[in-house]
Design an enzyme around this catalytic site. Structure first.
Site, mmCIF file in Angstrom:
data_model
loop_
_atom_site.group_PDB
_atom_site.id
_atom_site.type_symbol
_atom_site.label_atom_id
_atom_site.label_comp_id
_atom_site.label_asym_id
_atom_site.label_seq_id
_atom_site.Cartn_x
_atom_site.Cartn_y
_atom_site.Cartn_z
ATOM 1 N N ASN A 1 -30.466 3.488 7.196
ATOM 2 C CA ASN A 1 -30.194 4.756 7.890
ATOM 3 C C ASN A 1 -28.678 4.872 8.052
ATOM 4 O OD1 ASN A 1 -29.945 6.894 9.656
ATOM 5 N ND2 ASN A 1 -30.925 5.857 11.393
ATOM 6 N N LYS B 1 -27.002 7.296 9.100
ATOM 7 C CA LYS B 1 -26.603 8.150 10.239
ATOM 8 C C LYS B 1 -25.520 9.138 9.794
ATOM 9 C CE LYS B 1 -28.140 4.576 13.320
ATOM 10 N NZ LYS B 1 -28.069 3.902 14.612
ATOM 11 N N HIS C 1 -36.015 9.589 15.635
ATOM 12 C CA HIS C 1 -35.042 8.535 15.932
ATOM 13 C C HIS C 1 -34.556 8.699 17.372
ATOM 14 C CE1 HIS C 1 -31.462 6.060 15.849
ATOM 15 N NE2 HIS C 1 -31.978 5.468 14.785
ATOM 16 N N GLU D 1 -31.771 8.495 18.667
ATOM 17 C CA GLU D 1 -30.555 9.323 18.818
ATOM 18 C C GLU D 1 -30.924 10.803 18.807
ATOM 19 O OE1 GLU D 1 -28.391 7.424 15.642
ATOM 20 O OE2 GLU D 1 -28.228 5.625 16.885
ATOM 21 N N GLU E 1 -38.002 0.536 17.252
ATOM 22 C CA GLU E 1 -36.571 0.350 17.496
ATOM 23 C C GLU E 1 -36.289 0.376 18.994
ATOM 24 O OE1 GLU E 1 -34.160 1.539 13.787
ATOM 25 O OE2 GLU E 1 -34.384 3.329 15.022
ATOM 26 N N GLY F 1 -27.394 -0.350 17.441
ATOM 27 C CA GLY F 1 -25.943 -0.207 17.377
ATOM 28 C C GLY F 1 -25.205 -1.027 18.423
ATOM 29 N N SER G 1 -29.838 -3.396 15.267
ATOM 30 C CA SER G 1 -28.874 -4.470 15.010
ATOM 31 C C SER G 1 -29.377 -5.520 14.009
ATOM 32 C CB SER G 1 -28.442 -5.137 16.323
ATOM 33 O OG SER G 1 -27.775 -4.195 17.151
ATOM 34 N N GLY H 1 -29.275 0.242 10.345
ATOM 35 C CA GLY H 1 -28.218 1.230 10.533
ATOM 36 C C GLY H 1 -26.890 0.699 10.020
ATOM 37 N N GLY H 2 -26.068 0.199 10.939
ATOM 38 C CA GLY H 2 -24.710 -0.244 10.619
ATOM 39 C C GLY H 2 -24.602 -1.108 9.368
#
Ligand code: PGA
Length: 252
Positions: free
Chosen positions: A9, A11, A94, A96, A164, A170, A210, A231-232
């Site tokens: 993802n 983002k 999600h 967010e 999640e 994150g 994470s 993600g990251g």
């Protein structure tokens, strides 16, 4: 046997040229890993360009959001029909989106229906906040999120769930493999209540929050966890490749 999936993802990161550069760096190696579903979810504006680059490969494409109407006067929104021409998966609900764009269970339910109607496979995200986790309410929260997201929706084999925990997204503070495995087991139990045990055994449930190359094995080696929503670490070709490779080795 559920085929493991690693979904990246991205983002709101990467311009179109950066997206092209990132996919170019990893597509050859990713394509060569055959026992894992590899999904890339770039921003909307890069879907077409990334789609061209991975055409004919085993890498799959997903969007990060969707609107529930098919067309009309909804300035700035992207419809299921538009996405169905470009990609196979779509992340829905999600945290967010829930947190910054006020998406409720009802909206998420409409989005899942809209995606399934055009043959898009939803990756439905659920997970508890830190306070809820600390108050021992994880099970209650994820059960309610699952119920409201899927209310009145017949099971579709395209459905994927991502657990999640919000406090792990994150933050660099991932859940432990055991914690994630336990909650995912509970989610599977709830899917069995909704759709029966056979379906619950078929549904893929990913862990997200994470996940990195350093901790991926801890999650993927758990029996209930069918992969990761990353993600990251999905923005770094070497990290993402390493997570997919580890998954492939564990599940071979
Ligand atoms: P993270 O994000 O891996 O950067 O924690 C995961 C997600 O939000 O899907």
């Amino acid at each position: 046997m559920r085929v493991p999936m690693i979904a990246g993802n991205w983002k709101m990161n990467t311009t179109v040229s950066e997206a092209v550069e990132l996919v170019t760096k990893m597509r050859h190696e990713l394509d060569g890993i055959d026992n894992v579903d590899k999904v890339i979810c770039p921003p909307f504006v890069s879907l077409a360009a990334v789609g061209e680059l991975i055409k004919g490969s085993s890498i799959k494409l997903g969007a990060q959001n969707i609107y529930f109407e098919e067309k009309g006067a909804y300035t700035g929104e992207i419809s299921p029909l538009m996405l169905a021409e470009l990609c196979e998966f779509v992340i829905i609900g999600h945290s967010e989106r829930r947190q910054y764009f006020n998406e409720t269970g009802e909206i998420i339910n409409k989005k899942i229906r809209a995606a399934l109607k055009v043959g898009l496979k939803p990756i439905l995200c659920i997970g508890e906040r830190l306070e809820e986790n600390e108050a021992g309410k994880t099970e209650e929260v994820v059960t309610e999120q699952l119920r409201s997201s899927l209310a009145g929706i017949d099971y579709s084999s395209g459905l994927i769930i991502a657990y999640e925990p919000i406090w792990a997204i994150g933050t660099g503070k991932a859940a432990t493999g055991e914690q994630a495995n336990e909650t995912i087991g509970l989610i599977r139990h709830n899917i069995a209540k909704l759709y029966g045990n056979r379906i619950a055994q078929d549904v893929r449930i990913l862990y997200g929050g994470s996940v990195t190359a350093a901790n991926a094995t801890e999650f993927i080696s758990q029996p209930e966890i069918d992969g990761g929503l990353v993600g990251g670490a999905s923005l770094k070709a070497d990290q993402f490749l390493s997570i997919v490779r580890q998954t492939s080795e564990i599940r071979r």
